[in-house]
Design a protein around this motif. Structure first.
Motif, PDB file in Angstrom:
ATOM      1  N   THR A   6       0.848  -1.188   0.000  1.00  0.00           N
ATOM      2  CA  THR A   6       0.000   0.000   0.000  1.00  0.00           C
ATOM      3  C   THR A   6       0.885   1.240   0.000  1.00  0.00           C
ATOM      4  O   THR A   6       1.969   1.240   0.587  1.00  0.00           O
ATOM      5  N   GLY A   7       0.426   2.285  -0.672  1.00  0.00           N
ATOM      6  CA  GLY A   7       1.223   3.513  -0.731  1.00  0.00           C
ATOM      7  C   GLY A   7       2.469   3.366  -1.576  1.00  0.00           C
ATOM      8  O   GLY A   7       3.490   4.012  -1.320  1.00  0.00           O
ATOM      9  N   ASP A   8       2.399   2.544  -2.615  1.00  0.00           N
ATOM     10  CA  ASP A   8       3.601   2.232  -3.401  1.00  0.00           C
ATOM     11  C   ASP A   8       4.029   3.344  -4.337  1.00  0.00           C
ATOM     12  O   ASP A   8       5.109   3.259  -4.931  1.00  0.00           O
ATOM     13  N   ARG A   9       3.243   4.411  -4.434  1.00  0.00           N
ATOM     14  CA  ARG A   9       3.615   5.499  -5.336  1.00  0.00           C
ATOM     15  C   ARG A   9       4.136   6.736  -4.602  1.00  0.00           C
ATOM     16  O   ARG A   9       4.442   7.747  -5.216  1.00  0.00           O
ATOM     17  N   GLY A  10       4.271   6.644  -3.291  1.00  0.00           N
ATOM     18  CA  GLY A  10       4.877   7.720  -2.524  1.00  0.00           C
ATOM     19  C   GLY A  10       6.388   7.665  -2.613  1.00  0.00           C
ATOM     20  O   GLY A  10       6.965   6.750  -3.221  1.00  0.00           O
ATOM     21  N   VAL A  11       7.058   8.632  -2.002  1.00  0.00           N
ATOM     22  CA  VAL A  11       8.522   8.677  -2.036  1.00  0.00           C
ATOM     23  C   VAL A  11       9.112   7.403  -1.430  1.00  0.00           C
ATOM     24  O   VAL A  11       9.950   6.730  -2.037  1.00  0.00           O
ATOM     25  N   ASP A  31      -2.496   2.241  -4.138  1.00  0.00           N
ATOM     26  CA  ASP A  31      -2.160   3.623  -3.791  1.00  0.00           C
ATOM     27  C   ASP A  31      -3.306   4.545  -4.159  1.00  0.00           C
ATOM     28  O   ASP A  31      -3.969   4.349  -5.188  1.00  0.00           O
ATOM     29  N   LEU A  32      -3.508   5.577  -3.339  1.00  0.00           N
ATOM     30  CA  LEU A  32      -4.571   6.541  -3.621  1.00  0.00           C
ATOM     31  C   LEU A  32      -4.371   7.202  -4.973  1.00  0.00           C
ATOM     32  O   LEU A  32      -5.339   7.534  -5.661  1.00  0.00           O
ATOM     33  N   ASP A  37      -8.028   3.311  -2.110  1.00  0.00           N
ATOM     34  CA  ASP A  37      -8.104   3.981  -0.816  1.00  0.00           C
ATOM     35  C   ASP A  37      -8.056   2.947   0.307  1.00  0.00           C
ATOM     36  O   ASP A  37      -8.864   2.003   0.315  1.00  0.00           O
ATOM     37  N   VAL A  38      -7.138   3.103   1.251  1.00  0.00           N
ATOM     38  CA  VAL A  38      -7.043   2.136   2.352  1.00  0.00           C
ATOM     39  C   VAL A  38      -8.248   2.212   3.280  1.00  0.00           C
ATOM     40  O   VAL A  38      -8.442   1.315   4.110  1.00  0.00           O
ATOM     41  N   ARG A  39      -9.051   3.250   3.154  1.00  0.00           N
ATOM     42  CA  ARG A  39     -10.270   3.323   3.947  1.00  0.00           C
ATOM     43  C   ARG A  39     -11.378   2.459   3.371  1.00  0.00           C
ATOM     44  O   ARG A  39     -12.418   2.266   4.014  1.00  0.00           O
ATOM     45  N   ASP A  40     -11.181   1.926   2.176  1.00  0.00           N
ATOM     46  CA  ASP A  40     -12.156   1.041   1.522  1.00  0.00           C
ATOM     47  C   ASP A  40     -11.800  -0.399   1.881  1.00  0.00           C
ATOM     48  O   ASP A  40     -10.981  -1.039   1.233  1.00  0.00           O
ATOM     49  N   LEU A  57       2.358   0.992   3.761  1.00  0.00           N
ATOM     50  CA  LEU A  57       3.002   2.311   3.782  1.00  0.00           C
ATOM     51  C   LEU A  57       2.012   3.450   3.647  1.00  0.00           C
ATOM     52  O   LEU A  57       2.352   4.602   3.932  1.00  0.00           O
ATOM     53  N   ALA A  58       0.816   3.169   3.169  1.00  0.00           N
ATOM     54  CA  ALA A  58      -0.149   4.226   2.864  1.00  0.00           C
ATOM     55  C   ALA A  58      -0.577   4.969   4.129  1.00  0.00           C
ATOM     56  O   ALA A  58      -0.731   4.373   5.199  1.00  0.00           O
TER      57      ALA A  58
END
Length: 275
Positions: A6-11, A31-32, A37-40, A57-58
Motif C-alpha cells: 500500500t502507498g507504493d507510489r509515494g517517495v 495507492d490513492l 483507498d485504504v479506507r475502503d 506504507l499508505a
C-alpha cells in the motif's frame, strides 16, 4: 513471494517497491494515486487475495494542522483495514510503516539515550499518536490471530533530494516549530532494505524496530552535541569517546530481528559525497 504494497507510489513507497521487486518478489501496488483507498475495506481485502504478505506504507505522512482528524482517520482506519484484509485472506505477515515519532520524538526530551525500542511511547500529536496506536493495534491483532506484525520505525528519512539539500549543512537543521529531533536520520535505501528483510526474517511474532543511521547527523562528536542539546539526559549506551559520532537512536533490535544494518549516514551524506 507475492506482496501487496500500500502507498507504493509515494517517495518511500517507490523505493520500497523497487527494493522488494529487486529481491525477486512479485508486487501488487495499492495507492490513492491509482484510485485505491485504504479506507475502503472491501477493496483492500480484494487486493489482498492470493498475497503472501502486506507492506503497509499508505497514510498521511505528517501532522495536518488544519485537519488533524483526517490524519487519525486515514492512518488508523487504514491500518485496521490492512489487518482485517490479512485475516480475511490468509496473509500471514504484515509489515507496517510506523515512525520514530511513535516514541514521542520532537515532542519532549527522551527519558534516556540512546533512544531504543524499549523507550516509552505516549506521543500526543496526531501523526505520532496515530503511529503509536497503530503499533498497539498490530500487537493486539497478532495476539488474537497469530499473524506476524512487524512495525518499522524510521527516523527522518532522507532521499536523494533531501541529501542534496543537506550536503553543505554542518548539522541536521531543527524541525520547524518542534523540539530537537536528536540529530537522527536514515537513508531511504536503508529503510527500503529493512522492509525487504522484514518480509523474510525469522518470525518475531510482533516487533517494533527503530531504523536510524549509525552516526549522529552532525559534523562534530556526539559528546559535543549532547552537551549543547541534552546535557541532563542520562546516557545508557557504550561509553562515548571524545571523537565518537554515535547516533542517539539505537537500531540494535532491527539488527537482531532483521539482520539489517544501515549502509549510509551523515558522515558521507548518504554515500553521495565524501566526508
Amino acid at each position: 513471494m507475492r506482496v501487496l504494497v500500500t502507498g507504493d507510489r509515494g517517495v518511500l513507497g517507490r523505493a520500497v517497491r523497487a527494493a522488494v521487486e529487486a529481491d525477486g518478489h512479485v508486487v501488487t501496488g495499492y495507492d490513492l494515486a491509482s484510485g485505491d483507498d485504504v479506507r475502503d475495506a472491501a477493496a483492500l481485502a480484494s487486493a489482498a487475495l492470493d498475497q503472501d504478505a502486506i507492506v503497509h506504507l499508505a497514510g498521511l505522512p505528517g501532522d495536518q494542522e488544519d485537519n488533524p482528524d483526517q490524519v487519525m482517520a486515514v492512518n488508523l482506519a487504514g491500518t485496521w483495514n490492512v489487518l482485517l484484509a490479512a485475516r480475511a485472506t490468509g496473509v500471514r505477515r504484515v509489515v507496517h510503516a510506523s515512525s520514530g515519532k511513535a516514541l514521542g520524538m520532537l515532542e519532549r526530551d527522551p527519558d534516556y539515550l540512546p533512544v531504543d525500542d524499549r523507550h516509552r511511547g505516549l506521543p500526543s500529536k496526531p501523526y505520532a499518536l496515530s503511529k503509536w496506536l497503530s503499533e498497539e493495534m498490530c500487537e493486539a491483532f497478532t495476539r488474537d490471530t497469530g499473524i506476524t506484525t512487524i512495525c518499522l520505525r524510521p527516523v527522518f528519512v532522507a532521499d536523494e533530494a533531501a541529501w542534496e539539500k543537506l550536503s553543505e549543512q554542518a548539522e541536521l537543521p531543527p524541525a520547524r516549530g518542534a523540539a530537537w529531533h536528536l540529530g537522527a536520520v536514515v537513508d531511504v535505501r536503508d529503510v527500503a532494505n529493512a522492509f525487504v528483510a522484514a518480509l523474510t526474517c525469522p518470525d518475531p511474532t510482533h516487533a517494533r524496530l527503530l531504523l536510524c543511521a549509525d552516526d549522529v547527523a552532525a559534523d562534530r562528536p556526539t559528546v559535543e552535541v549532547l552537551r549543547e542539546h541534552l546535557p541532563d539526559v542520562p546516557w545508557r549506551g557504550a561509553s562515548l569517546g571524545t571523537d565518537s559520532r554515535t547516533a542517539l537512536a539505537d537500531s540494535a533490535a532491527a539488527r537482531s530481528v532483521l539482520g539489517w544494518s544501515p549502509r549510509h549516514g551523515w558522515w558521507n551524506r548518504g554515500g553521495r559525497r565524501g566526508s
